[in-house]
Design a protein around this motif. Structure first.
Motif, PDB file in Angstrom:
ATOM      1  N   LEU A  70      10.303   4.132 -11.113  1.00 17.60           N
ATOM      2  CA  LEU A  70       9.887   4.984  -9.996  1.00 17.60           C
ATOM      3  C   LEU A  70      11.012   5.875  -9.489  1.00 17.60           C
ATOM      4  N   ARG A  71      12.196   5.695 -10.058  1.00 15.93           N
ATOM      5  CA  ARG A  71      13.371   6.509  -9.729  1.00 15.93           C
ATOM      6  C   ARG A  71      13.690   6.493  -8.226  1.00 15.93           C
ATOM      7  N   VAL A  72      13.600   5.304  -7.655  1.00 21.33           N
ATOM      8  CA  VAL A  72      13.947   5.122  -6.246  1.00 21.33           C
ATOM      9  C   VAL A  72      15.437   4.795  -6.154  1.00 21.33           C
ATOM     10  N   PRO A  73      16.218   5.583  -5.433  1.00 21.24           N
ATOM     11  CA  PRO A  73      17.641   5.270  -5.279  1.00 21.24           C
ATOM     12  C   PRO A  73      17.825   3.990  -4.472  1.00 21.24           C
ATOM     13  N   VAL A  80      10.739   1.508   0.628  1.00 23.01           N
ATOM     14  CA  VAL A  80       9.604   1.225  -0.250  1.00 23.01           C
ATOM     15  C   VAL A  80       9.091  -0.202  -0.044  1.00 23.01           C
ATOM     16  N   ILE A  81       9.997  -1.160   0.056  1.00 22.89           N
ATOM     17  CA  ILE A  81       9.588  -2.556   0.231  1.00 22.89           C
ATOM     18  C   ILE A  81       8.902  -2.763   1.577  1.00 22.89           C
ATOM     19  N   ASN A  82       9.411  -2.125   2.611  1.00 21.06           N
ATOM     20  CA  ASN A  82       8.765  -2.248   3.919  1.00 21.06           C
ATOM     21  C   ASN A  82       7.381  -1.608   3.917  1.00 21.06           C
ATOM     22  N   LYS A  83       7.210  -0.586   3.104  1.00 21.17           N
ATOM     23  CA  LYS A  83       5.905   0.064   2.984  1.00 21.17           C
ATOM     24  C   LYS A  83       4.907  -0.865   2.311  1.00 21.17           C
ATOM     25  N   CYS A  84       5.384  -1.630   1.315  1.00 22.86           N
ATOM     26  CA  CYS A  84       4.489  -2.525   0.576  1.00 22.86           C
ATOM     27  C   CYS A  84       5.245  -3.776   0.129  1.00 22.86           C
ATOM     28  N   PRO A  85       5.375  -4.775   1.004  1.00 24.15           N
ATOM     29  CA  PRO A  85       6.085  -6.012   0.658  1.00 24.15           C
ATOM     30  C   PRO A  85       5.511  -6.734  -0.554  1.00 24.15           C
ATOM     31  N   GLN A 104      -0.718   6.833 -14.253  1.00 25.10           N
ATOM     32  CA  GLN A 104      -0.159   8.046 -14.847  1.00 25.10           C
ATOM     33  C   GLN A 104      -1.137   8.674 -15.828  1.00 25.10           C
ATOM     34  N   ARG A 105      -1.880   7.848 -16.535  1.00 23.55           N
ATOM     35  CA  ARG A 105      -2.896   8.376 -17.447  1.00 23.55           C
ATOM     36  C   ARG A 105      -4.001   9.093 -16.679  1.00 23.55           C
ATOM     37  N   LEU A 106      -4.288   8.626 -15.473  1.00 23.94           N
ATOM     38  CA  LEU A 106      -5.308   9.281 -14.652  1.00 23.94           C
ATOM     39  C   LEU A 106      -4.820  10.627 -14.125  1.00 23.94           C
ATOM     40  N   GLY A 107      -3.496  10.761 -13.982  1.00 28.54           N
ATOM     41  CA  GLY A 107      -2.953  12.005 -13.451  1.00 28.54           C
ATOM     42  C   GLY A 107      -1.990  11.832 -12.300  1.00 28.54           C
ATOM     43  N   PHE A 108      -1.714  10.564 -11.938  1.00 23.20           N
ATOM     44  CA  PHE A 108      -0.741  10.294 -10.879  1.00 23.20           C
ATOM     45  C   PHE A 108       0.664  10.378 -11.478  1.00 23.20           C
ATOM     46  N   THR A 109       1.128  11.590 -11.680  1.00 27.90           N
ATOM     47  CA  THR A 109       2.406  11.791 -12.365  1.00 27.90           C
ATOM     48  C   THR A 109       3.602  11.851 -11.421  1.00 27.90           C
ATOM     49  N   LEU A 114       4.049   7.978  -5.462  1.00 17.42           N
ATOM     50  CA  LEU A 114       3.564   6.612  -5.636  1.00 17.42           C
ATOM     51  C   LEU A 114       4.484   5.614  -4.944  1.00 17.42           C
ATOM     52  N   ALA A 115       5.776   5.845  -5.045  1.00 19.65           N
ATOM     53  CA  ALA A 115       6.744   4.911  -4.473  1.00 19.65           C
ATOM     54  C   ALA A 115       6.742   4.939  -2.953  1.00 19.65           C
ATOM     55  N   TYR A 116       6.718   6.138  -2.385  1.00 20.37           N
ATOM     56  CA  TYR A 116       6.910   6.259  -0.942  1.00 20.37           C
ATOM     57  C   TYR A 116       5.619   6.361  -0.130  1.00 20.37           C
ATOM     58  N   GLN A 117       4.548   6.861  -0.756  1.00 19.09           N
ATOM     59  CA  GLN A 117       3.301   7.053  -0.019  1.00 19.09           C
ATOM     60  C   GLN A 117       2.204   6.060  -0.399  1.00 19.09           C
ATOM     61  N   ASP A 118       2.073   5.775  -1.689  1.00 14.97           N
ATOM     62  CA  ASP A 118       0.953   4.945  -2.141  1.00 14.97           C
ATOM     63  C   ASP A 118       1.364   3.767  -3.015  1.00 14.97           C
ATOM     64  N   PRO A 119       2.396   3.011  -2.632  1.00 14.01           N
ATOM     65  CA  PRO A 119       2.784   1.860  -3.464  1.00 14.01           C
ATOM     66  C   PRO A 119       1.708   0.784  -3.515  1.00 14.01           C
ATOM     67  N   ILE A 120       0.764   0.814  -2.551  1.00 14.45           N
ATOM     68  CA  ILE A 120      -0.325  -0.157  -2.551  1.00 14.45           C
ATOM     69  C   ILE A 120      -1.131  -0.061  -3.844  1.00 14.45           C
ATOM     70  N   LEU A 121      -1.168   1.127  -4.451  1.00 18.73           N
ATOM     71  CA  LEU A 121      -1.913   1.292  -5.699  1.00 18.73           C
ATOM     72  C   LEU A 121      -1.273   0.492  -6.825  1.00 18.73           C
ATOM     73  N   LEU A 122       0.044   0.372  -6.790  1.00 16.10           N
ATOM     74  CA  LEU A 122       0.761  -0.326  -7.855  1.00 16.10           C
ATOM     75  C   LEU A 122       0.499  -1.826  -7.843  1.00 16.10           C
ATOM     76  N   VAL A 123       0.142  -2.371  -6.695  1.00 11.91           N
ATOM     77  CA  VAL A 123      -0.122  -3.812  -6.615  1.00 11.91           C
ATOM     78  C   VAL A 123      -1.616  -4.106  -6.705  1.00 11.91           C
ATOM     79  N   SER A 124      -2.412  -3.073  -6.976  1.00 14.29           N
ATOM     80  CA  SER A 124      -3.860  -3.242  -7.114  1.00 14.29           C
ATOM     81  C   SER A 124      -4.217  -3.572  -8.557  1.00 14.29           C
TER      82      SER A 124
END
Length: 237
Positions: A70-73, A80-85, A104-109, A114-124
């Motif tokens: 996710l290239r998070v520094p 990011v963790i506080n956004k989605c523990p 990413q295949r759907l188009g979430f490039t 994804l990291a800062y706004q919608d990390p909830i998608l990654l744990v779905s």
């Protein structure tokens, strides 16, 4: 740390046998990744299994995923963790990487988004959450491509309940508002608004005043703006 011990023990019985040294090691590790002491009450309260995780095989891979995939520094790990523990209790191999690949295949490039706004998608769950939500949109009459484009414009669609959100709101839209699918395609954020507190009251006011307007104006405007638009008798849709 401000954690409800009774709730934590009920959700993670392994805490009964966890040593203070092991728990302290986890806390020290998380602090080394930039988390603050004040963050732990919420994080451990939501995910008490973190307290019995293995640092090397479970926690460290998550931070490597944030950094490499996710290239998070490092100085933004905390954000990011506080956004989605829940990221901290997900397997990188079995959950995070496969879900990122699917999105990413759907188009979430945009991995930054994804990291800062919608990390909830990654744990779905792809199989139990993401795919069924897309399928449901298709059953409403959208093509799969249209359904995907709607989720790209409003990622929150993947987080809404079919029975408690999509179904009642679509039923009201199609039956009471007599809306067209193109309206939802243009403004999928419709599903993010409260049916009882926003959609119904505003639709009723429009009907009572013989006024029509695009969904976005009907729902996004402030109360003051909405009433001003209604008062303009020469309003043109």
């Amino acid at each position: 740390m401000g954690v409800d011990s009774g709730k934590a023990l009920s959700q993670n019985p392994c805490l009964h046998t966890a040593s203070l040294h092991a728990i302290h090691s986890i806390i020290t590790f998380l602090q080394s990744k930039g988390l603050y002491q004040k963050d732990f009450a919420r994080i451990f309260g939501m995910c008490p299994t973190i307290l019995t995780s293995d640092v090397r095989s479970e926690l460290n891979p998550v931070f490597n995923f944030l950094s490499k995939d996710l290239r998070v520094p490092e100085d933004n790990f905390r954000k990011v963790i506080n956004k989605c523990p829940r990221l901290l209790i997900c397997s990188v191999k079995d959950q995070l990487k496969p879900t990122l690949f699917y999105l990413q295949r759907l188009g979430f490039t945009d991995v930054h988004h994804l990291a800062y706004q919608d990390p909830i998608l990654l744990v779905s769950s792809v199989e139990n959450t993401l795919i069924p939500k897309l399928h449901y949109l298709v059953t409403l009459g959208f093509t799969r491509r249209e359904a995907v484009e709607m989720t790209l414009r409003c990622p929150g669609l993947f987080t809404f309940s079919i029975q408690n959100n999509f179904k009642p709101k679509f039923d009201y839209f199609s039956q009471q508002m007599e809306g067209e699918l193109d309206e939802l395609k243009d403004f999928p954020q419709y599903f993010a608004f409260s049916l009882d507190k926003r959609i119904k009251p505003r639709h009723i006011q429009l009907v009572d005043n013989g006024v029509s307007m695009p969904l976005s104006l009907m729902l996004k405007t402030t109360d003051e703006e909405f009433h001003r638009l209604i008062s303009q008798k020469n309003w043109i849709d």
